[in-house]
Design a protein around this motif. Structure first.
Motif, short mmCIF file in Angstrom:
data_model
loop_
_atom_site.label_atom_id
_atom_site.label_comp_id
_atom_site.label_asym_id
_atom_site.label_seq_id
_atom_site.Cartn_x
_atom_site.Cartn_y
_atom_site.Cartn_z
N ALA A 74 0.88 -1.18 0.00
CA ALA A 74 0.00 0.00 0.00
C ALA A 74 0.90 1.22 0.00
O ALA A 74 1.28 1.73 1.05
N ARG A 75 1.29 1.64 -1.19
CA ARG A 75 2.24 2.74 -1.32
C ARG A 75 1.55 3.93 -2.00
O ARG A 75 1.10 3.83 -3.13
N PRO A 76 1.47 5.06 -1.31
CA PRO A 76 0.81 6.23 -1.89
C PRO A 76 1.75 7.05 -2.76
O PRO A 76 2.97 7.04 -2.56
N GLU A 119 -1.46 13.67 6.89
CA GLU A 119 -1.89 12.82 8.00
C GLU A 119 -2.95 11.83 7.55
O GLU A 119 -2.93 10.66 7.93
N MET A 120 -3.90 12.29 6.73
CA MET A 120 -4.93 11.39 6.21
C MET A 120 -4.30 10.26 5.41
O MET A 120 -4.67 9.09 5.57
N VAL A 121 -3.34 10.58 4.56
CA VAL A 121 -2.69 9.55 3.74
C VAL A 121 -1.95 8.56 4.62
O VAL A 121 -2.00 7.34 4.39
N LYS A 122 -1.27 9.04 5.67
CA LYS A 122 -0.59 8.13 6.59
C LYS A 122 -1.60 7.20 7.28
O LYS A 122 -1.33 6.02 7.48
N GLN A 123 -2.75 7.74 7.64
CA GLN A 123 -3.78 6.92 8.27
C GLN A 123 -4.32 5.88 7.30
O GLN A 123 -4.54 4.73 7.68
N ILE A 124 -4.52 6.27 6.06
CA ILE A 124 -4.99 5.32 5.04
C ILE A 124 -3.94 4.23 4.85
O ILE A 124 -4.27 3.04 4.81
N GLU A 125 -2.69 4.63 4.75
CA GLU A 125 -1.61 3.66 4.57
C GLU A 125 -1.57 2.69 5.75
O GLU A 125 -1.49 1.47 5.57
N GLU A 152 -14.49 7.47 5.46
CA GLU A 152 -14.49 8.04 6.81
C GLU A 152 -13.28 8.96 7.02
O GLU A 152 -13.42 10.07 7.54
N LEU A 153 -12.12 8.50 6.61
CA LEU A 153 -10.90 9.31 6.81
C LEU A 153 -10.93 10.57 5.97
O LEU A 153 -10.53 11.65 6.42
N SER A 154 -11.42 10.46 4.75
CA SER A 154 -11.53 11.63 3.88
C SER A 154 -12.54 12.64 4.45
O SER A 154 -12.28 13.84 4.47
N GLY A 155 -13.66 12.15 4.92
CA GLY A 155 -14.65 13.03 5.52
C GLY A 155 -14.12 13.75 6.74
O GLY A 155 -14.38 14.95 6.94
N TYR A 156 -13.34 13.05 7.55
CA TYR A 156 -12.75 13.66 8.74
C TYR A 156 -11.77 14.76 8.34
O TYR A 156 -11.78 15.85 8.91
N GLN A 157 -10.94 14.50 7.33
CA GLN A 157 -9.97 15.49 6.88
C GLN A 157 -10.68 16.74 6.36
O GLN A 157 -10.28 17.87 6.66
N ARG A 158 -11.74 16.56 5.58
CA ARG A 158 -12.48 17.71 5.05
C ARG A 158 -13.13 18.51 6.18
O ARG A 158 -13.13 19.74 6.16
#
Length: 186
Positions: A74-76, A119-125, A152-158
Motif C-alpha cells: 500500500a504505497r501512496p 496525516e490522512m494519507v498516513k492513516q490510510i496507509e 471516513e478518513l476523507s470526511g474527517y480530513q475535510r
C-alpha cells in the motif's frame, strides 16, 4: 471477518507544488481587490488561496492459502498543490514588506491544510497495509471494507479543514487580521 492492519512503512514522501495566479496593484488594497477579481474558485465563490491534492496508490491484493485476501503493498503517491496569489509587477518597498507578511501568513494557513492531507494519507496507509478479509478469494470484500474506511478518513480530513477555516477566517481570525493589515497598509 476483517483482521486488523499492521504498521505502515513510511518510505514515501509527498511532492509539494506551489502554483501562482497573477494579481496586480500598487497598494495593499489594490492587491486585495485583484485577488477578489482573479482568485481561484472554491466552494461558493473565489478564495485567496487553496490547497488541493492528487493521490494515487500502488496496492497489491494477495489471496492467502486460507482463501483470505490481504493487502501486502500500500504505497501512496501524493502531490499537494498550493495555489497562491503573486503580484505581476514589482512593488514599492513598503508595499512589498506588507505583502510579504500577508502572503507568508496565507501560505502558513494553506500548509496547515497540507498537513492534514499528509496525516490522512498516513492513516490510510496504516489501515490498508496488512488489512485482510477472510473467505475473500476474489478480493472483493476487502475492497468494500477499505473504501468504507477511506470515506471516513476523507470526511474527517475535510471537516477538519472546514472547522479550521471557520476559525481562521471568522471575525477576529488570523486570516481576517492579515487581510485588514494588507488593505489598511501602504
Amino acid at each position: 471477518m476483517v483482521s486488523m492492519p499492521v504498521a505502515a512503512h513510511a518510505d514515501w514522501q509527498p511532492v509539494e507544488q506551489i502554483k501562482t495566479y497573477a494579481i496586480s496593484g500598487t497598494t495593499g488594497a489594490g492587491l486585495y481587490q485583484s485577488i477578489g477579481e482573479r482568485g481561484p474558485a472554491a466552494g461558493n465563490g473565489q478564495v485567496i488561496a487553496h490547497t488541493t491534492f492528487k493521490l494515487t496508490w500502488t496496492r497489491k491484493y494477495e489471496v492467502q492459502p486460507d482463501k483470505s485476501c490481504k493487502i501486502t503493498v500500500a504505497r501512496p503517491k501524493l502531490i499537494i498543490i498550493y495555489t497562491l496569489p503573486k503580484p505581476s509587477s514589482a512593488l514599492s518597498p513598503a508595499v512589498q514588506a506588507s505583502w510579504q507578511s500577508f502572503i507568508s501568513g496565507v501560505e502558513t494557513h494553506e500548509r496547515w491544510h497540507g498537513g492534514t492531507i499528509k496525516e490522512m494519507v498516513k492513516q490510510i496507509e496504516g489501515y490498508s497495509l496488512g488489512l485482510s478479509a477472510a473467505d475473500d478469494p476474489q478480493c472483493k470484500k476487502i475492497r468494500v471494507t477499505l473504501q468504507q474506511r477511506l470515506g471516513e478518513l476523507s470526511g474527517y480530513q475535510r471537516q477538519q479543514g472546514r472547522d479550521f477555516d471557520k476559525v481562521e477566517m471568522g471575525d477576529g481570525g488570523h486570516i481576517q487580521g492579515l487581510i485588514l493589515k494588507l488593505v489598511n497598509g501602504p
